[in-house]
Write a protein that holds these residues in place. Sequence first.
Motif, PDB file in Angstrom:
ATOM      1  N   ASN A 130       0.932  -1.197  -0.117  1.00 25.72           N
ATOM      2  CA  ASN A 130      -0.078  -0.175  -0.115  1.00 25.72           C
ATOM      3  C   ASN A 130       0.969   1.394   0.065  1.00 25.72           C
ATOM      4  OD1 ASN A 130       1.048   0.406   2.653  1.00 25.72           O
ATOM      5  ND2 ASN A 130      -0.764  -0.525   3.590  1.00 25.72           N
ATOM      6  N   LEU A 131       0.161   2.420   0.051  1.00 25.37           N
ATOM      7  CA  LEU A 131       0.878   3.543  -0.285  1.00 25.37           C
ATOM      8  C   LEU A 131       1.867   4.006   1.016  1.00 25.37           C
ATOM      9  CD1 LEU A 131       1.057   6.338  -1.720  1.00 25.37           C
ATOM     10  CD2 LEU A 131      -0.692   7.430  -0.262  1.00 25.37           C
ATOM     11  N   ASP A 132       1.574   3.544   2.281  1.00 28.03           N
ATOM     12  CA  ASP A 132       2.604   3.826   3.227  1.00 28.03           C
ATOM     13  C   ASP A 132       3.819   2.861   3.054  1.00 28.03           C
ATOM     14  OD1 ASP A 132       2.869   5.047   5.652  1.00 28.03           O
ATOM     15  OD2 ASP A 132       2.650   3.142   6.724  1.00 28.03           O
ATOM     16  N   ALA A 133       3.605   1.747   2.748  1.00 27.45           N
ATOM     17  CA  ALA A 133       4.700   0.711   2.686  1.00 27.45           C
ATOM     18  C   ALA A 133       5.559   1.195   1.348  1.00 27.45           C
ATOM     19  CB  ALA A 133       4.207  -0.653   2.463  1.00 27.45           C
ATOM     20  N   LEU A 134       4.966   1.599   0.359  1.00 25.92           N
ATOM     21  CA  LEU A 134       5.789   2.178  -0.808  1.00 25.92           C
ATOM     22  C   LEU A 134       6.732   3.438  -0.436  1.00 25.92           C
ATOM     23  CD1 LEU A 134       3.203   1.671  -3.684  1.00 25.92           C
ATOM     24  CD2 LEU A 134       5.040   0.204  -3.166  1.00 25.92           C
ATOM     25  N   THR A 135       6.020   4.388   0.330  1.00 26.99           N
ATOM     26  CA  THR A 135       6.420   5.477   0.619  1.00 26.99           C
ATOM     27  C   THR A 135       7.908   5.193   1.464  1.00 26.99           C
ATOM     28  OG1 THR A 135       4.584   6.670   0.540  1.00 26.99           O
ATOM     29  CG2 THR A 135       6.203   7.890   1.863  1.00 26.99           C
ATOM     30  N   LYS A 136       7.522   4.205   2.515  1.00 24.61           N
ATOM     31  CA  LYS A 136       8.554   4.127   3.395  1.00 24.61           C
ATOM     32  C   LYS A 136       9.770   3.492   2.798  1.00 24.61           C
ATOM     33  CE  LYS A 136       6.440   3.568   8.162  1.00 24.61           C
ATOM     34  NZ  LYS A 136       5.026   2.998   8.067  1.00 24.61           N
ATOM     35  N   TYR A 140      -0.413   5.513 -18.017  1.00 27.88           N
ATOM     36  CA  TYR A 140      -0.317   4.946 -16.329  1.00 27.88           C
ATOM     37  C   TYR A 140      -1.278   5.456 -15.479  1.00 27.88           C
ATOM     38  CZ  TYR A 140       1.613   3.560 -11.984  1.00 27.88           C
ATOM     39  OH  TYR A 140       1.607   3.180 -10.506  1.00 27.88           O
ATOM     40  N   TYR A 141      -0.973   7.036 -15.532  1.00 26.36           N
ATOM     41  CA  TYR A 141      -1.823   7.754 -14.582  1.00 26.36           C
ATOM     42  C   TYR A 141      -3.123   7.858 -14.879  1.00 26.36           C
ATOM     43  CZ  TYR A 141       2.923   8.698 -12.953  1.00 26.36           C
ATOM     44  OH  TYR A 141       4.131   8.518 -12.504  1.00 26.36           O
ATOM     45  N   THR A 142      -3.405   7.937 -16.330  1.00 21.96           N
ATOM     46  CA  THR A 142      -4.794   8.031 -16.625  1.00 21.96           C
ATOM     47  C   THR A 142      -5.572   6.965 -16.421  1.00 21.96           C
ATOM     48  OG1 THR A 142      -4.129   7.733 -18.947  1.00 21.96           O
ATOM     49  CG2 THR A 142      -4.970   9.878 -18.318  1.00 21.96           C
ATOM     50  N   ASP A 143      -4.949   5.792 -16.550  1.00 23.25           N
ATOM     51  CA  ASP A 143      -5.477   4.546 -15.977  1.00 23.25           C
ATOM     52  C   ASP A 143      -5.857   4.452 -14.846  1.00 23.25           C
ATOM     53  OD1 ASP A 143      -5.206   3.298 -18.448  1.00 23.25           O
ATOM     54  OD2 ASP A 143      -3.431   2.052 -17.970  1.00 23.25           O
ATOM     55  N   ILE A 144      -5.078   5.130 -13.789  1.00 21.13           N
ATOM     56  CA  ILE A 144      -5.220   4.951 -12.512  1.00 21.13           C
ATOM     57  C   ILE A 144      -6.760   5.896 -12.022  1.00 21.13           C
ATOM     58  CG2 ILE A 144      -4.557   5.960  -9.990  1.00 21.13           C
ATOM     59  CD1 ILE A 144      -1.804   5.033 -11.001  1.00 21.13           C
ATOM     60  N   ASN A 181      -3.777   6.657  -5.873  1.00 25.77           N
ATOM     61  CA  ASN A 181      -4.748   7.690  -5.813  1.00 25.77           C
ATOM     62  C   ASN A 181      -5.583   7.425  -4.360  1.00 25.77           C
ATOM     63  OD1 ASN A 181      -6.252   9.236  -7.673  1.00 25.77           O
ATOM     64  ND2 ASN A 181      -7.968   8.158  -6.835  1.00 25.77           N
ATOM     65  N   SER A 182      -4.859   6.971  -3.294  1.00 27.52           N
ATOM     66  CA  SER A 182      -5.576   6.766  -2.101  1.00 27.52           C
ATOM     67  C   SER A 182      -5.721   8.017  -1.079  1.00 27.52           C
ATOM     68  CB  SER A 182      -5.093   5.429  -1.504  1.00 27.52           C
ATOM     69  OG  SER A 182      -3.844   5.641  -0.900  1.00 27.52           O
ATOM     70  N   THR A 183      -4.796   8.855  -1.378  1.00 29.92           N
ATOM     71  CA  THR A 183      -4.700  10.144  -0.509  1.00 29.92           C
ATOM     72  C   THR A 183      -5.020  11.279  -1.333  1.00 29.92           C
ATOM     73  OG1 THR A 183      -2.509  10.634  -0.389  1.00 29.92           O
ATOM     74  CG2 THR A 183      -3.307   9.110   1.229  1.00 29.92           C
ATOM     75  N   THR A 184      -5.506  12.429  -0.749  1.00 34.31           N
ATOM     76  CA  THR A 184      -5.774  13.512  -1.764  1.00 34.31           C
ATOM     77  C   THR A 184      -4.715  14.037  -2.467  1.00 34.31           C
ATOM     78  OG1 THR A 184      -7.444  14.148  -0.236  1.00 34.31           O
ATOM     79  CG2 THR A 184      -7.053  15.872  -1.747  1.00 34.31           C
ATOM     80  N   ASN A 185      -3.698  14.123  -1.354  1.00 38.45           N
ATOM     81  CA  ASN A 185      -2.129  14.720  -2.162  1.00 38.45           C
ATOM     82  C   ASN A 185      -1.512  13.928  -3.209  1.00 38.45           C
ATOM     83  OD1 ASN A 185       0.717  14.327  -1.567  1.00 38.45           O
ATOM     84  ND2 ASN A 185       0.449  16.377  -1.243  1.00 38.45           N
ATOM     85  N   THR A 186      -1.565  12.377  -2.727  1.00 35.26           N
ATOM     86  CA  THR A 186      -0.944  11.534  -4.070  1.00 35.26           C
ATOM     87  C   THR A 186      -1.883  11.556  -5.070  1.00 35.26           C
ATOM     88  OG1 THR A 186      -2.034   9.716  -2.976  1.00 35.26           O
ATOM     89  CG2 THR A 186       0.412  10.205  -2.334  1.00 35.26           C
ATOM     90  N   ALA A 187      -3.258  11.714  -4.816  1.00 34.45           N
ATOM     91  CA  ALA A 187      -4.160  11.637  -5.986  1.00 34.45           C
ATOM     92  C   ALA A 187      -3.972  12.970  -6.905  1.00 34.45           C
ATOM     93  CB  ALA A 187      -5.551  11.691  -5.725  1.00 34.45           C
ATOM     94  N   ASN A 188      -3.586  14.124  -6.345  1.00 33.83           N
ATOM     95  CA  ASN A 188      -3.151  15.331  -7.009  1.00 33.83           C
ATOM     96  C   ASN A 188      -2.227  15.110  -7.809  1.00 33.83           C
ATOM     97  OD1 ASN A 188      -5.627  16.981  -6.247  1.00 33.83           O
ATOM     98  ND2 ASN A 188      -4.572  17.501  -4.443  1.00 33.83           N
TER      99      ASN A 188
END
Length: 327
Positions: free
Chosen positions: A170-176, A258-262, A276-283
């Motif tokens: 998930n986003l958190d694991a990837l970010t870390k 890739y991004y339009t797919d998401i 796309n799971s948080t506002t900031n990253t979805a932006n």
Amino acid sequence: MSSKGVLIMFLCFIVVVTCLSVKSEAQLQVGFYGSTCRNAELIVYQEVRKGFLNNKGIAAGLLRLHFHDCFVRGCDGSVLIDSTSDNVAEKDSPANNPSLRGFDIIDNAKARLESVCKGVVSCADIVAFAARDSVVLTRGIGYKVPAGRRDGRVSLVLDTPTNLPFPTSNLDALTKLFKSKGLTQEEMITLSGSHTIGRSHCTAFSKRLYNFSSTTPQDPSLDPAYAAILKKQCPPGNNPDLVVQMNPSSPNTFDSGYYTDILKSRGLLTSDQTLNSTTNTANQVKCNAFEPYQWKKKFAAAMVKMGKLDVLTGTAGEIRLKCRVPN
Ligand code: HEM
Ligand SMILES: *[C@@H]1O[C@H](CO)[C@@H](O)[C@H](O)[C@H]1NC(C)=O
Ligand SMILES: *[C@@H]1O[C@H](CO)[C@@H](O)[C@H](O)[C@H]1NC(C)=O
């Protein structure tokens, strides 16, 4: 000599020593082989191009090869080393075998380089050049590759699960994970755009189709119409040979598909859709989708940064004669 003169001499001495020690730390340099193997980058490009014309997917394979090299023991060519009777190497970890490809292109380039400049060009640099060339051939933005990496002598399968991301992360694991490599979350999102080219084995995402959770068989963050298409390509049973394109509308073009797919809930892997799971990253996903040129520029810069991860330089490591075996 006056005491002032001695002081000035002493200061100069310090400056010289500092300069020397900085230099001996040996940074990567653009054009590193300019005088020692003038056509090194051209030869790599020719071999990558030949492989690409024969099989477009090779570009994706070579780009991923550089990523998997750099994240495990730094960009030292360790991913290229073959397993032996007493060592299982990185390339035989489930993250790499059977999906990683492009080894034969690296071998071809290395063979030609050895014939013109024996023992000069490292396997780690060949991988870095080939990744850049793959971006160029698929119509991304080219960039200069600082070179001078040397090859490591160690490759351990056990290093891979802790250093490479999982498609289920998930986003958190990837970010870390990326942060642990000195890369920001933004760079992680930027580099994930690599998934605009290439393929994935069904096994990397089949849980999203059939086995999401005990109550919901199908991942609700996956567009149901897309899930239906994927189920046809990846029937139940986890056949390890089946593959799908990651960005089916343009699988060999380095565009922002890739991004339009998401944005359409069509990110293939959990690790894709999670961006796309948080506002900031979805932006950021939106920006990259709608400003492909800006994204490609950021991508080039992030690749240069990734390419410097824990490199061996100067007299560290070696220049392997064959990329599959330490000297
Ligand atoms: C963010 C975390 C990432 C995860 C979880 C991830 C995972 C994966 C997985 C599971 C595949 C499918 C491989 C297969 O089954 O054949 C794949 C393919 C690919 N990945 Fe990643 N990846 C990530 C980031 C990156 C980065 C940073 C790059 C490059 C800089 C990259 C480049 C590629 C490419 C080009 C392919 C297509 C390979 C081919 O067609 O052979 N990935 N990735
Ligand atoms: C779903 O997962 C469970 C537990 O991991 C496994 O026993 C089962 O065979 C899986 N089903 C499918 C359709 O993959
Ligand atoms: C992506 O995230 C944005 C912001 O949170 C949200 O409005 C949008 O519905 C999300 N799109 C998808 C496909 O999940």
